[in-house]
Design an enzyme around this catalytic site. Structure first.
Site, PDB file in Angstrom:
ATOM      1  N   ASP A  36      18.919  -2.833  20.006  1.00  7.99           N
ATOM      2  CA  ASP A  36      19.712  -3.911  19.437  1.00  7.99           C
ATOM      3  C   ASP A  36      18.841  -5.168  19.436  1.00  7.99           C
ATOM      4  O   ASP A  36      17.862  -5.238  20.190  1.00  7.99           O
ATOM      5  CB  ASP A  36      20.970  -4.107  20.295  1.00  7.99           C
ATOM      6  CG  ASP A  36      21.858  -5.219  19.770  1.00  7.99           C
ATOM      7  OD1 ASP A  36      22.019  -5.307  18.539  1.00  7.99           O
ATOM      8  OD2 ASP A  36      22.374  -6.000  20.587  1.00  7.99           O
ATOM      9  N   ASP A  65      22.662  -4.689  24.950  1.00 12.97           N
ATOM     10  CA  ASP A  65      23.022  -5.616  26.027  1.00 12.97           C
ATOM     11  C   ASP A  65      24.233  -5.133  26.816  1.00 12.97           C
ATOM     12  O   ASP A  65      24.663  -5.775  27.764  1.00 12.97           O
ATOM     13  CB  ASP A  65      23.271  -7.029  25.484  1.00 12.97           C
ATOM     14  CG  ASP A  65      24.377  -7.071  24.440  1.00 12.97           C
ATOM     15  OD1 ASP A  65      25.104  -6.069  24.299  1.00 12.97           O
ATOM     16  OD2 ASP A  65      24.520  -8.108  23.771  1.00 12.97           O
ATOM     17  N   ASP A  83      27.980  -2.693  22.586  1.00 11.80           N
ATOM     18  CA  ASP A  83      27.261  -1.555  22.007  1.00 11.80           C
ATOM     19  C   ASP A  83      27.746  -0.222  22.582  1.00 11.80           C
ATOM     20  O   ASP A  83      27.032   0.777  22.518  1.00 11.80           O
ATOM     21  CB  ASP A  83      25.753  -1.697  22.258  1.00 11.80           C
ATOM     22  CG  ASP A  83      25.165  -2.891  21.527  1.00 11.80           C
ATOM     23  OD1 ASP A  83      25.470  -3.054  20.336  1.00 11.80           O
ATOM     24  OD2 ASP A  83      24.425  -3.658  22.154  1.00 11.80           O
TER      25      ASP A  83
END
Length: 622
Positions: free
Chosen positions: A322, A518, A522
């Protein structure tokens, strides 16, 4: 530091060794005069050094657990005494106990690194329930109460500093040697050590929900998740031991029956066969290697939830990351305000309406807009607030419909605007269908992000990929700067999962796909990947809950470090497996043929076990 139990065991071995040496001297000096004296002293040495092994074998037989290493050693050594090989029988038991002591010491040493992490558990909390602080158990403190933390004390609960400034030692949690500064308004987490000033902390979570509690639970449960190698060795030993007992029995009986040979010779060979066949070198060194790897990773600030994940990480092939909060700091700040019409007060009006519309969201972009606005939001002006994940927001402010978000959000609401060409996240805003302008929000790339990608490629990662909901231009600019090969931008949460499915098809049969995020938003992608790694787990409940591996700091370079540790651990496991099986098979064959004596069998068992255990301990330094 050696435990009392290990000391007691060592003293028993030393006593057995002294008796054994005395028996050898008696045999040489007075064997012809007192033929039974040497036997008595050998027997005493045998019982002192190996009495507990015989006891365990007997107890296991009564419980139905017949075929284990205690049974093998008991049969082999008692058999040696019965055929008159007193020195060898005694020596085998003595050296076996030496090997067991090395094994126990190695386990103790490898567990010490885990116990050091367990020392983060606070003993008490100084809670203010009057004029003076009262020391109570952390479990008794409730959210909202005020606690006092003095220099040298461990912060017992998560909270916010209300008074005072200090430096915090986070090494036990993150592996970082440099302390962190904390002052009024800063969030502090349990497990850190207060180094300098007295601080007052307003508790935000109970002990059961605190960071230290969740980390301790993770560490305590890590050993229950076995790797494929450990499961294989356990199953192997379960079937292997009965097989070698049957083979030894056949070796003792069949040749003398068929050829009329000396029974003592073939029984001796069978006993040597039993000694060398003991699987303890594999059964102990393989789990110990993984345990050491988990301990070594925890020292580096990487929490791995089990040896199965440690083993899987060694086969990492495709690494997907990400952007926001992982490769960038996630500290968004407004860098430019561009109104559609240049007139007095247009910038201020654009920022005000956008900040008001975004005030109901906890997204970092929304927080940066509120920070740039710098004034308190009057909630009475706002109604019908709608937050559309991946697009933006719609709100009624002062009776007017405000639409704020990305370009697709504008298009879906029929608002015509020109796409901004600037690097950063762009928030477009419209009022009652009229385009007002856009605000550019930039995010800073983490200092070691470029180094992290370079290290990952050196580790053998075949492809690095970025998935982000940000604009294509912004994502490509970040990827170019840090060296990521493939970028998929402007993705909704569902789109990320679809891309993950595509990437999973590209990996090789034995390879693994790793996703790094993080840990906050997600979860679907973390769950779909082979291995999920959460960045910045320090204080992040979601990170600790969602991922298989947690990087306790915000350093992407520790991803490569975790892969290095996993591969080093698996190398040690393979070395031990090949070495132990190779030496044992060789000596088994030699023992069956009468070439290898029981002394060689002792090396094939105890010597191999000690070497494998010492090699396994290297994993702690990974």
């Amino acid at each position: 530091m050696v435990t009392k139990k290990l000391k007691k065991r060592l003293y028993r071995i030393l006593a057995g060794g002294i008796l054994f040496a005395g028996a050898v001297l008696i045999e040489q000096a007075w064997g012809s005069i007192y033929p039974n004296l040497g036997l008595i002293v050998f027997l005493a040495a045998f019982l002192v050094s190996g009495g507990d092994v015989i006891k365990k074998a007997a107890m296991n037989i009564t419980r139905g657990h017949v075929f284990d290493e205690n049974f093998l050693m008991t049969i082999a050594t008692v058999g040696a005494f019965l055929v008159g090989e007193y020195p060898e029988g005694c020596a085998v038991m003595l050296f076996y106990q030496v090997g067991e002591w090395f094994q126990a010491y190695a386990v103790h040493k490898s567990r010490r690194s885990i116990r050091e992490l367990m020392d983060i558990r606070p003993d008490y909390a100084n809670v203010l329930r009057g004029t003076e602080p009262e020391a109570v158990s952390p479990e008794e403190v409730k959210p909202g109460e005020l606690i006092v933390v003095k220099p040298g004390e461990r912060i017992p609960l998560d909270g916010t500093v209300e008074k005072g400034t200090t430096m915090l030692d986070t090494m036990a949690l993150t592996g970082e040697s440099l302390p962190r500064e904390a002052g009024e308004g800063d969030t502090v987490i349990s497990g850190c050590v207060n180094q300098s000033g007295v601080i007052e902390v307003r508790v935000t979570k109970g002990f059961g929900e605190s960071t230290v509690s969740k980390i301790l639970e993770l560490v305590e449960n890590a050993s229950s998740r076995k790797s494929e190698s450990e499961n294989f060795i356990s199953k192997f030993a379960r079937y292997y031991t009965p097989v070698v007992v049957v083979l030894a029995l056949l070796l003792a009986v069949v040749p003398p029956v068929l050829s009329g040979g000396d029974w003592n010779i073939w029984i001796y060979r069978a006993l040597s066969f039993l000694v060398v066949s003991c699987p303890c070198a594999l059964v102990i060194s393989i789990p110990l290697s993984f345990f050491g790897g988990l301990g070594g990773a925890s020292k580096a600030g990487v929490l791995i939830k089990g040896s199965n994940y440690l083993e899987a990480l060694s086969r990492a092939e495709i690494l997907v990351m990400d952007k926001t909060g992982t490769l960038t700091k996630g500290n968004f700040a407004v860098s430019r305000i561009v109104p559609a019409v240049e007139e007095k007060g247009a910038e201020e009006k654009l920022l005000e309406l956008t900040a008001c519309a975004e005030s109901g969201s906890n997204h970092p972009i929304s927080r940066s807009l509120l920070q740039a606005y710098g004034k308190e939001i009057d909630r009475s002006r706002i109604s019908d607030l709608e937050d559309l994940a991946g697009f933006g927001v719609i709100a009624i402010i002062d009776g007017k419909k405000i639409v704020a978000g990305n370009l697709r959000h504008m298009e879906q609401n029929g608002i015509s605007c020109v796409q901004a060409q600037e690097v950063g996240t762009v928030v477009y805003t419209a009022c009652d269908g009229k385009y007002l302008g856009y605000i550019v929000i930039a995010d800073e790339i983490r200092a070691d992000a470029k180094e992290a990608v370079q290290k990952l490629k050196m580790c053998g990662i075949t492809e690095t990929v970025m998935l982000t909901g940000d604009r294509k231009e912004t994502a490509e600019a970040v990827a170019k700067e840090i060296g990521i090969e493939r970028v998929y931008a402007e993705l909704l949460p569902g789109d990320k999962v679809d891309k993950m499915e595509e990437l999973l098809q590209k990996k090789s049969a034995g390879g693994k796909l790793v996703f790094v995020g993080d840990g906050m938003n997600d979860a679907p992608v973390l769950a779909r990947s082979d291995i999920g790694i959460a960045m910045g787990g320090l204080g992040s409940d979601a990170a600790i809950e969602a991922a298989d591996i947690v990087i306790m700091t915000d350093e992407p370079s520790k991803i490569a470090r975790a892969i290095e540790i996993s591969r080093r651990t698996l190398t040690i496991v393979k070395q031990n497996t090949v070495f132990a099986i190779g030496v044992k098979v060789l000596i088994l064959i030699l023992a069956a043929c009468g070439v290898a004596s029981m002394w060689a069998a002792v090396f094939g068992d105890v010597g191999v076990a000690v070497i494998a255990i010492l090699n396994a301990m290297r994993a702690l330094k990974a």
